[in-house]
Design an enzyme around this catalytic site. Structure first.
Site, PDB file in Angstrom:
ATOM      1  N   TYR A  81      19.096  13.765  -6.207  1.00 36.61           N
ATOM      2  CA  TYR A  81      18.857  15.031  -5.581  1.00 36.61           C
ATOM      3  C   TYR A  81      20.084  15.256  -4.513  1.00 36.61           C
ATOM      4  O   TYR A  81      19.871  16.710  -4.137  1.00 36.61           O
ATOM      5  CB  TYR A  81      17.683  14.800  -4.986  1.00 36.61           C
ATOM      6  CG  TYR A  81      16.315  14.491  -5.823  1.00 36.61           C
ATOM      7  CD1 TYR A  81      16.352  14.667  -7.344  1.00 36.61           C
ATOM      8  CD2 TYR A  81      15.099  14.040  -5.272  1.00 36.61           C
ATOM      9  CE1 TYR A  81      15.477  14.285  -8.277  1.00 36.61           C
ATOM     10  CE2 TYR A  81      14.230  13.696  -6.040  1.00 36.61           C
ATOM     11  CZ  TYR A  81      14.139  13.854  -7.503  1.00 36.61           C
ATOM     12  OH  TYR A  81      13.088  13.428  -8.360  1.00 36.61           O
ATOM     13  N   ASP A  99       9.460  11.216  -1.528  1.00 40.21           N
ATOM     14  CA  ASP A  99       9.895  10.883  -2.758  1.00 40.21           C
ATOM     15  C   ASP A  99      11.457  11.376  -3.000  1.00 40.21           C
ATOM     16  O   ASP A  99      11.571  12.536  -3.208  1.00 40.21           O
ATOM     17  CB  ASP A  99       9.015  11.708  -4.072  1.00 40.21           C
ATOM     18  CG  ASP A  99       9.662  11.094  -5.327  1.00 40.21           C
ATOM     19  OD1 ASP A  99       9.592   9.911  -5.743  1.00 40.21           O
ATOM     20  OD2 ASP A  99      10.094  11.862  -6.078  1.00 40.21           O
ATOM     21  N   ASN A 113      -1.932  21.484   1.133  1.00 37.48           N
ATOM     22  CA  ASN A 113      -1.607  20.499   0.149  1.00 37.48           C
ATOM     23  C   ASN A 113      -2.248  19.054   0.465  1.00 37.48           C
ATOM     24  O   ASN A 113      -2.240  18.171  -0.345  1.00 37.48           O
ATOM     25  CB  ASN A 113      -0.128  20.452  -0.425  1.00 37.48           C
ATOM     26  CG  ASN A 113       0.167  21.557  -1.225  1.00 37.48           C
ATOM     27  OD1 ASN A 113      -0.772  22.459  -1.591  1.00 37.48           O
ATOM     28  ND2 ASN A 113       1.483  21.901  -1.376  1.00 37.48           N
ATOM     29  N   SER A 134       6.352  22.410 -11.206  1.00 36.53           N
ATOM     30  CA  SER A 134       7.660  23.203 -10.511  1.00 36.53           C
ATOM     31  C   SER A 134       7.540  24.676 -10.334  1.00 36.53           C
ATOM     32  O   SER A 134       8.583  25.357 -10.213  1.00 36.53           O
ATOM     33  CB  SER A 134       8.718  22.835 -11.157  1.00 36.53           C
ATOM     34  OG  SER A 134       9.214  21.477 -11.226  1.00 36.53           O
ATOM     35  N   ARG A 176       0.689  -1.188   0.092  1.00 31.74           N
ATOM     36  CA  ARG A 176       0.041   0.013  -0.017  1.00 31.74           C
ATOM     37  C   ARG A 176       0.871   1.134  -0.172  1.00 31.74           C
ATOM     38  O   ARG A 176       1.887   1.280   0.379  1.00 31.74           O
ATOM     39  CB  ARG A 176      -0.927  -0.078   1.109  1.00 31.74           C
ATOM     40  CG  ARG A 176      -2.009  -0.980   0.966  1.00 31.74           C
ATOM     41  CD  ARG A 176      -3.016  -1.100   2.380  1.00 31.74           C
ATOM     42  NE  ARG A 176      -3.808   0.203   2.285  1.00 31.74           N
ATOM     43  CZ  ARG A 176      -4.937   0.214   1.517  1.00 31.74           C
ATOM     44  NH1 ARG A 176      -5.383  -0.958   0.806  1.00 31.74           N
ATOM     45  NH2 ARG A 176      -5.948   1.259   1.717  1.00 31.74           N
ATOM     46  N   TRP A 203      15.726  23.736 -12.065  1.00 30.05           N
ATOM     47  CA  TRP A 203      15.645  23.353 -13.405  1.00 30.05           C
ATOM     48  C   TRP A 203      14.845  23.811 -14.448  1.00 30.05           C
ATOM     49  O   TRP A 203      14.815  23.431 -15.505  1.00 30.05           O
ATOM     50  CB  TRP A 203      15.790  21.839 -13.439  1.00 30.05           C
ATOM     51  CG  TRP A 203      14.605  21.137 -12.619  1.00 30.05           C
ATOM     52  CD1 TRP A 203      13.544  20.884 -12.920  1.00 30.05           C
ATOM     53  CD2 TRP A 203      14.705  21.065 -11.258  1.00 30.05           C
ATOM     54  NE1 TRP A 203      12.581  20.637 -12.050  1.00 30.05           N
ATOM     55  CE2 TRP A 203      13.365  20.509 -10.785  1.00 30.05           C
ATOM     56  CE3 TRP A 203      15.357  21.161 -10.123  1.00 30.05           C
ATOM     57  CZ2 TRP A 203      12.734  19.975  -9.702  1.00 30.05           C
ATOM     58  CZ3 TRP A 203      15.063  20.685  -8.741  1.00 30.05           C
ATOM     59  CH2 TRP A 203      13.771  20.178  -8.535  1.00 30.05           C
ATOM     60  N   GLY A 212       7.705  15.700  -2.199  1.00 28.56           N
ATOM     61  CA  GLY A 212       8.994  15.840  -3.158  1.00 28.56           C
ATOM     62  C   GLY A 212      10.324  16.479  -2.379  1.00 28.56           C
ATOM     63  O   GLY A 212      10.078  17.304  -1.473  1.00 28.56           O
TER      64      GLY A 212
END
Ligand SMILES: NC(=O)c1ccc[n+]([C@@H]2O[C@H](COP(=O)([O-])OP(=O)(O)OC[C@H]3O[C@@H](n4cnc5c(N)ncnc54)[C@H](OP(=O)(O)O)[C@@H]3O)[C@@H](O)[C@H]2O)c1
Length: 330
Positions: free
Chosen positions: A66, A61, A295, A245, A18, A31, A25
């Site tokens: 990164y 994530d 959010n 973004s 699940r 970028w 993020g």
């Protein structure tokens, strides 16, 4: 569209794992060309990920490229140490196999590589996985993704057969990691239908079908054909850059503003609700605590079919992307 009353907080991957539908993020930097420096700015993760944990995010994530796995790992570790969190309470995704970045981007060559130039691809995957787990301070991740299907240098560079073999080799290495328990689920990112078809042909075992395809989707960038293909194959679609973004003034689009006004919500909340009602999961990122709360507050309203169609229509025509176009990768 999924039943609006269906629980949109988690999805079940084809292997039964699940997965939360929203993950925070952890790619920080620029970028899309908004500032002079273009590349990752991992230092921004310290405050943002700390705040995200404080504000209830339990899914993150990450990616080797990164440079923020160390921050996520350290901040998780502090909460493991205090007893505030357990490993089972969090869902951690990471990604390996990021190709050499486009020349304008400042990304370490140690974090990126082109599969067609790597002699022992499987060994590189295993080495990078050890580094990622070390930085995260974890024994396993919940989801491991192939970051990109191949080199950004194509076309015309790049041999399609070499790229295809590289993807299959990376994928076999991922399957072995999953078999050992280093990843509870495995998937891909930025794969087109062609990339997926080839992979499913080259590694046909149903148990080794990618569980997730993480791709750029927002109201100005849609790919209904790819989504339908993934759904038919039992592959969950995750929308990255769910707000583009911050580019294109997306969240000021009059259609989104009008729908948001009708529901007493913000355009960002409308976009996230649209992603979830369309059956996707999404990876919103923000540096601000109030937006972290905002959010996640998307479970108390429902978009109707007309509103969903109106948002879909914003993405008709040429996709406006913030990341390289996966269709240019052979
Ligand atoms: N697989 C891949 O190749 C790939 C590629 C790109 C991204 N990703 C993943 O997707 C994640 C999200 O994408 P992203 O970081 O590019 O950007 P994003 O989440 O689409 O957008 C972030 C931008 O939206 C703003 N924002 C966030 N919430 C808002 C709200 N409620 N109202 C108004 N503005 C809001 C943020 O500003 P503030 O910070 O000022 O709030 C920031 O400028 C990444 O962090 C990464 O984990 C994956």
């Amino acid at each position: 569209m999924r039943d609006a009353h269906h629980d949109l907080r988690t999805v079940t991957l084809h292997n039964g794992v699940r997965m939360p539908t929203l993950a925070f993020g952890t790619a920080f930097g620029d970028w899309v060309g908004a500032t002079a420096f273009q590349g990752f700015l991992p230092e921004q993760a310290w405050r943002a990920v700390d705040l995200a944990l404080d504000n209830g995010y339990r899914a993150f994530d990450c990616a080797h490229a990164y440079g923020t796995e160390r921050m996520v790992g350290t901040l998780l570790g502090q909460r493991f140490a205090s007893g505030a969190l357990t490993r089972e309470a969090v869902f951690i995704t990471t990604k390996l196999a990021h190709p050499a970045a486009p020349p304008h981007l400042n990304v370490s060559h140690k974090r990126t590589w082109d599969a067609d130039r790597v002699e022992d691809i499987a060994q590189r995957v295993r080495d990078d996985m050890v580094d990622s787990l070390d930085d995260l301070g974890l024994g396993y991740v919940d989801l491991l993704l192939v970051h990109w299907p191949g080199s950004f240098s194509a076309p015309p560079g790049g041999d399609p057969e070499v790229s295809r073999r590289a993807r299959a080799t990376i994928w076999r290495a991922f399957c072995a990691l999953a078999d050992k328990g280093a990843a509870r689920a495995i998937g891909v990112s930025n794969f087109t239908i062609d990339h997926l078809r080839q992979l499913i042909t080259d590694v046909p075992e149903p148990a080794y079908r990618p569980a997730v395809n993480q791709v750029e989707i927002h109201p100005y960038c849609r790919d209904p054909e790819l989504e339908a293909f993934c759904r038919a194959q039992g592959i969950v679609v995750t929308a990255y850059a769910p707000f583009a973004s911050g580019a294109f003034e997306l969240l000021r689009d009059p259609v989104l503003v009008a729908i948001a006004g009708r529901h007493g919500k913000s355009p960002g909340q409308v976009v996230l609700r649209w992603h979830l009602q369309r059956g996707r999961t999404a990876l919103p990122k923000t540096s601000r605590a109030e937006r972290m709360v905002e959010n996640q507050a998307i479970h108390d309203f429902v978009l109707d079919a007309e509103e969903i169609r109106a948002i879909d229509a914003l993405g008709a025509g040429v996709a406006r992307r913030t990341c390289p176009d996966p269709y240019t990768i052979v």
